[in-house]
Design an enzyme around this catalytic site. Structure first.
Site, short mmCIF file in Angstrom:
data_model
loop_
_atom_site.label_atom_id
_atom_site.label_comp_id
_atom_site.label_asym_id
_atom_site.label_seq_id
_atom_site.Cartn_x
_atom_site.Cartn_y
_atom_site.Cartn_z
CE1 TYR A 160 6.97 -4.76 28.95
CE2 TYR A 160 8.59 -3.09 29.52
CZ TYR A 160 7.93 -3.85 28.57
OH TYR A 160 8.23 -3.67 27.25
NE ARG A 213 12.29 -12.09 20.70
CZ ARG A 213 11.72 -11.06 21.35
NH1 ARG A 213 11.39 -11.15 22.63
NH2 ARG A 213 11.46 -9.96 20.71
CE LYS A 231 5.97 -5.78 25.49
NZ LYS A 231 7.02 -4.85 25.12
CD GLU A 303 5.51 -7.16 22.57
OE1 GLU A 303 4.82 -6.19 22.24
OE2 GLU A 303 6.76 -7.10 22.71
CG ASP A 304 8.07 -11.01 23.30
OD1 ASP A 304 8.41 -9.98 22.68
OD2 ASP A 304 8.30 -11.17 24.51
CG ASP A 326 6.23 -3.48 21.30
OD1 ASP A 326 6.47 -2.29 21.06
OD2 ASP A 326 6.35 -3.98 22.43
CG ASP A 327 9.12 -7.94 20.01
OD1 ASP A 327 9.49 -7.56 21.12
OD2 ASP A 327 8.15 -8.71 19.84
CG ASN A 468 14.35 -6.50 27.88
OD1 ASN A 468 15.03 -5.78 28.57
ND2 ASN A 468 13.61 -6.04 26.88
N1 NDP Z 1 14.66 -3.21 24.91
C1 NDP Z 1 13.62 -3.47 24.17
O1 NDP Z 1 12.68 -2.69 24.07
C2 NDP Z 1 13.57 -4.73 23.39
C3 NDP Z 1 14.46 -5.73 23.63
N2 NDP Z 1 14.41 -6.88 22.90
C4 NDP Z 1 15.34 -7.93 23.26
O2 NDP Z 1 16.22 -8.17 22.21
C5 NDP Z 1 16.60 -9.54 22.22
C6 NDP Z 1 16.49 -10.07 20.82
O3 NDP Z 1 15.16 -9.99 20.37
P1 NDP Z 1 14.82 -10.24 18.83
O4 NDP Z 1 15.62 -9.36 17.96
O5 NDP Z 1 13.38 -10.21 18.70
O6 NDP Z 1 15.34 -11.74 18.68
P2 NDP Z 1 15.73 -12.52 17.36
O7 NDP Z 1 15.70 -13.94 17.71
O8 NDP Z 1 14.92 -12.03 16.22
O9 NDP Z 1 17.25 -12.06 17.09
C7 NDP Z 1 18.33 -12.44 17.87
C8 NDP Z 1 19.59 -12.20 17.08
O10 NDP Z 1 20.70 -12.39 17.94
C9 NDP Z 1 21.62 -13.23 17.30
N3 NDP Z 1 22.40 -13.97 18.28
C10 NDP Z 1 21.99 -14.93 19.11
N4 NDP Z 1 23.03 -15.37 19.86
C11 NDP Z 1 24.09 -14.64 19.48
C12 NDP Z 1 25.46 -14.62 19.88
N5 NDP Z 1 25.92 -15.42 20.85
N6 NDP Z 1 26.28 -13.75 19.27
C13 NDP Z 1 25.82 -12.94 18.30
N7 NDP Z 1 24.55 -12.91 17.89
C14 NDP Z 1 23.69 -13.76 18.48
C15 NDP Z 1 20.79 -14.15 16.41
O11 NDP Z 1 21.64 -14.67 15.42
P3 NDP Z 1 21.12 -15.69 14.29
O12 NDP Z 1 20.26 -14.86 13.42
O13 NDP Z 1 22.37 -16.11 13.63
O14 NDP Z 1 20.39 -16.77 14.98
C16 NDP Z 1 19.77 -13.14 15.90
O15 NDP Z 1 20.29 -12.45 14.80
C17 NDP Z 1 15.72 -10.21 23.26
O16 NDP Z 1 16.45 -10.42 24.43
C18 NDP Z 1 14.62 -9.22 23.54
O17 NDP Z 1 14.21 -9.26 24.87
C19 NDP Z 1 13.51 -7.07 21.89
C20 NDP Z 1 12.59 -6.11 21.62
C21 NDP Z 1 12.52 -4.89 22.38
C1 PYR Z 2 10.67 -5.33 25.53
C2 PYR Z 2 10.29 -6.34 24.60
O1 PYR Z 2 9.33 -6.18 23.87
C3 PYR Z 2 11.06 -7.55 24.50
O2 PYR Z 2 12.08 -7.68 25.17
O3 PYR Z 2 10.66 -8.42 23.73
MG MG Z 3 8.65 -7.97 22.97
#
Ligand code: NDP
Ligand code: PYR
Ligand code: MG
Length: 612
Positions: A160, A213, A231, A303-304, A326-327, A468
């Site tokens: 993972y 993503r 997953k 997912e993603d 999931d996200d 991540n």
């Molecule tokens: N720990 C866990 O269980 C999980 C972790 N994640 C992680 O979270 C991260 C984001 O995932 P997700 O929300 O799906 O992605 P999205 O693409 O939906 O969201 C990313 C956000 O970050 C913003 N962003 C990007 N670059 C910057 C920056 N330099 N400064 C400020 N804001 C920024 C984007 O802004 P804008 O909208 O303006 O483009 C957007 O709002 C990934 O790395 C993923 O691995 C996700 C799910 C679960």
């Molecule tokens: C953990 C997870 O689902 C992610 O980083 O997208």
């Molecule tokens: Mg994910």
């Protein structure tokens, strides 16, 4: 062993349960439809039903000429579901034509586990460990799961995050055998047929990605397949869902990643991503085909996906299908659990805290919404008011009301009255959050100044770097503890080793949706739940938070260790199922009295079975 064979088909050895063979055979002969389905389609009642569905009502249907055969010892050894390697007993070697195909020694599963762990530990490169684990999964499924369950803390980072991220980046080069279904634009109009090519007929969970993503690594196209595969291996290892009912799927609509398009080893469609109507139509066909083939109760975990599709797909299908993102939802439930648990250290209620997010996408806004919902459930504060305690920063700065016209719909509820601010540090100073959460997908964005500012505002700043894999974490555990002078409570999406600071060892928690989705899915499956509701996510959060012990708090962690995850998953499953029963969403009736015991009894265990 009795087995079914079919040209161009993965051979499937059944034989442990005669009834299952017959049911499965019946489905095959009728091309996946039950006799009743066919009669429905024909619009006639048919004659006397025989168990092969070969009555008059089905005369015009094409059938597959199945034959039963006894698997030879050689093919038994090459069947990952049934292979036990050197653990076949003398009697089994006699009964199943294995004499001479194995060296004389008979090993226990425990000894095999010890040997494989020893071999794995010799690999210095994480990707080599990943590949060795994937090889094991393809060779001996039960041993793979035994290893993963017994050594979960050590092997989770291998199968993972973070290693699965690197595996996806290099998937084209390391690809050996397909581990899931690839559905590309080429399969448009034929998705139902493609689903029927999968060797297992009873599917209860699908994890599907379109690869746009992948973690915080961006668009990896078809190579995102590593994510559904990873997953689903956690569904089995952590949640006890049987591997045979899990189906990883990657939908390939192209990629906008030029590096992959230029890569001769890229395994996906070499074209730019399809969008708009073309994309929507393929997804619509996929969603319909899944329901048609597997019925109402198959759980589809998105997912993603990139956020523009993720929110839309969830909104479109949550009332008609059993879907879960999931996200957005799983992450929200896990983070909320950590926040509830942290109140023991921070004091107050959730409503007393102020939250600031870096990143306002799926994870950020998903978590924000669930926090607000929990506050409204626990107090009489209306949702609009609860949201005002939560602030988000995106790539353009703090989300404020003057930006509302240009914001995507999922950001709009968070556009509060405030002057525009571009930098995170300025937002921290102005908003004065007690909790800082990173969901930006961009590493190193919680700088020394940001962490110091959090520490100057709070005696115990809660900092979560959720992005991540590790390379994208907003800060490391070492940075959080050092820059806050040991005051931070820290959790991260990918794991960090314990860190010693001024004589104290800090063990940070892993705020990752892996804590929730396996138990959440088990709860849904075992109760026959047909829709996902937010109250079920809240129930999962409460159940996970309840697992954090005094010992965990003393080490600075707001999540329990993964070592107890199967027990935790059983409790989450029971809480989710209990809520689903309360909401009238279940079809497994009557409700079992003791849902925790029931969950445990439903769990797959990887011990070798004895073959007669
Ligand atoms: N720990 C866990 O269980 C999980 C972790 N994640 C992680 O979270 C991260 C984001 O995932 P997700 O929300 O799906 O992605 P999205 O693409 O939906 O969201 C990313 C956000 O970050 C913003 N962003 C990007 N670059 C910057 C920056 N330099 N400064 C400020 N804001 C920024 C984007 O802004 P804008 O909208 O303006 O483009 C957007 O709002 C990934 O790395 C993923 O691995 C996700 C799910 C679960
Ligand atoms: C953990 C997870 O689902 C992610 O980083 O997208
Ligand atoms: Mg994910």
């Amino acid at each position: 062993m009795i087995s079914l064979t079919r040209p161009n088909f993965l051979r499937k050895a059944l034989g442990l349960c005669q009834r299952r063979v017959m049911e499965s055979t019946l489905k095959e002969i009728t091309n996946g439809d039950s006799v009743l389905d066919i009669k429905d389609k024909c619009g006639v009642g048919g004659g006397v039903e025989d168990m092969y569905g070969e009555d008059r009502a089905t005369e015009d249907q094409t059938i597959t000429p199945w034959t039963f055969s006894v698997a030879s010892g050689y093919s038994l050894l090459r069947d990952p579901h049934y292979n036990k390697g050197l653990a076949f007993t003398e009697a089994e070697r006699d009964a199943h034509y294995l004499r001479g195909l194995l060296p004389p020694t008979v090993s226990s599963q425990e000894l095999q586990e010890k040997k494989v762990m020893q071999n794995l530990r010799q690999y210095q490169v994480p990707l080599q460990r990943y590949m060795a684990m994937m090889d094991l999964q393809e060779r001996n499924e039960r041993l793979f799961y035994k290893l993963l369950i017994d050594n979960v803390e050590e092997l989770l980072p291998v199968v993972y995050t973070p290693t699965v991220g690197e595996a996806c980046q290099k998937y084209g080069s390391i690809f050996r055998r397909p581990q899931g279904l690839f559905i590309s634009l080429k399969e448009k109009g034929k998705i139902l047929e493609v689903l029927k090519n999968w060797p297992e007929k009873t599917i209860q969970v699908i994890v599907v990605t379109d690869g746009e993503r992948i973690l915080g690594l961006g668009d990896l196209g078809c190579q995102g397949m590593g994510i559904p595969v990873g997953k689903l291996s956690l569904y089995t290892a952590l949640g006890g869902v049987r591997p045979s009912v899990c189906l990883p799927i990657t939908i390939d609509v192209g990629t906008n990643n030029q590096k992959l398009l230029d890569d001769e080893f890229y395994i996906g469609l070499k074209q730019k991503r399809a969008t708009g109507q073309e994309y929507a139509e393929l997804l619509e066909e996929f969603m319909s085909a899944v329901k048609q083939n597997y019925g109402e109760k198959v759980l589809i975990q998105f997912e993603d996906f990139a956020n523009h599709n993720a929110f839309e797909l969830l909104a479109k299908y949550h009332t008609t299908h059993l879907v879960f993102n999931d996200d957005i939802q799983g992450t929200a439930s896990v983070v909320l659990a950590g926040l509830i648990a942290s109140l023991k250290l921070l004091g107050g209620t959730l409503a007393d805290h102020t939250f600031l997010f870096l990143g306002a996408g799926e994870a950020g806004t998903g978590i924000a919404e669930l926090i607000a919902l929990e506050i409204t459930k626990k107090t009489s504060v209306p949702l609009e008011e609860a949201r005002k305690k939560i602030w988000l920063v995106d790539s353009k700065g703090l989300i404020v009301s003057s930006r509302v016209e240009s914001l995507q719909h999922f950001k709009q509820p968070w556009a509060h009255e405030h002057e525009p601010l571009k930098e995170l540090l300025d937002a921290v100073k102005a908003i004065k959050p007690t909790v800082l959460i990173g969901t930006s997908g961009v590493g190193k964005t919680f700088t020394k100044e940001v962490v110091e500012a959090m520490a100057s505002l709070n005696p115990k700043p809660l900092i979560m770097a959720l992005s991540n894999p590790t390379s994208q974490a907003e800060c490391t555990a070492e940075e959080a503890y050092t820059w806050s002078k040991g005051h931070a409570i820290f959790a991260s999406g990918s794991p960090f080793d314990p860190f010693e600071f001024e004589g104290r060892t800090f063990v940070s928690g892993q705020a990752n949706n892996a804590y929730v989705f396996p138990g959440f899915g088990l709860g849904i499956i075992m109760s026959g739940t047909i829709r996902v509701y937010d109250d079920m996510l809240l129930a999962a959060s409460e159940a996970l938070a309840a697992e954090v012990t005094e010992e965990d708090y003393l080490k600075g962690r707001i999540y329990p260790p993964f070592t107890n995850i199967r027990k935790i998953s059983a409790n989450i499953a029971a809480a989710v199922a209990a809520k689903a029963y309360e909401l009238g969403l279940t079809t497994r009736l009557p409700r079992p009295n003791d849902l925790v015991k029931y969950a445990e009894s439903c769990m797959y265990t990887p011990v070798y079975r004895t073959y007669h």
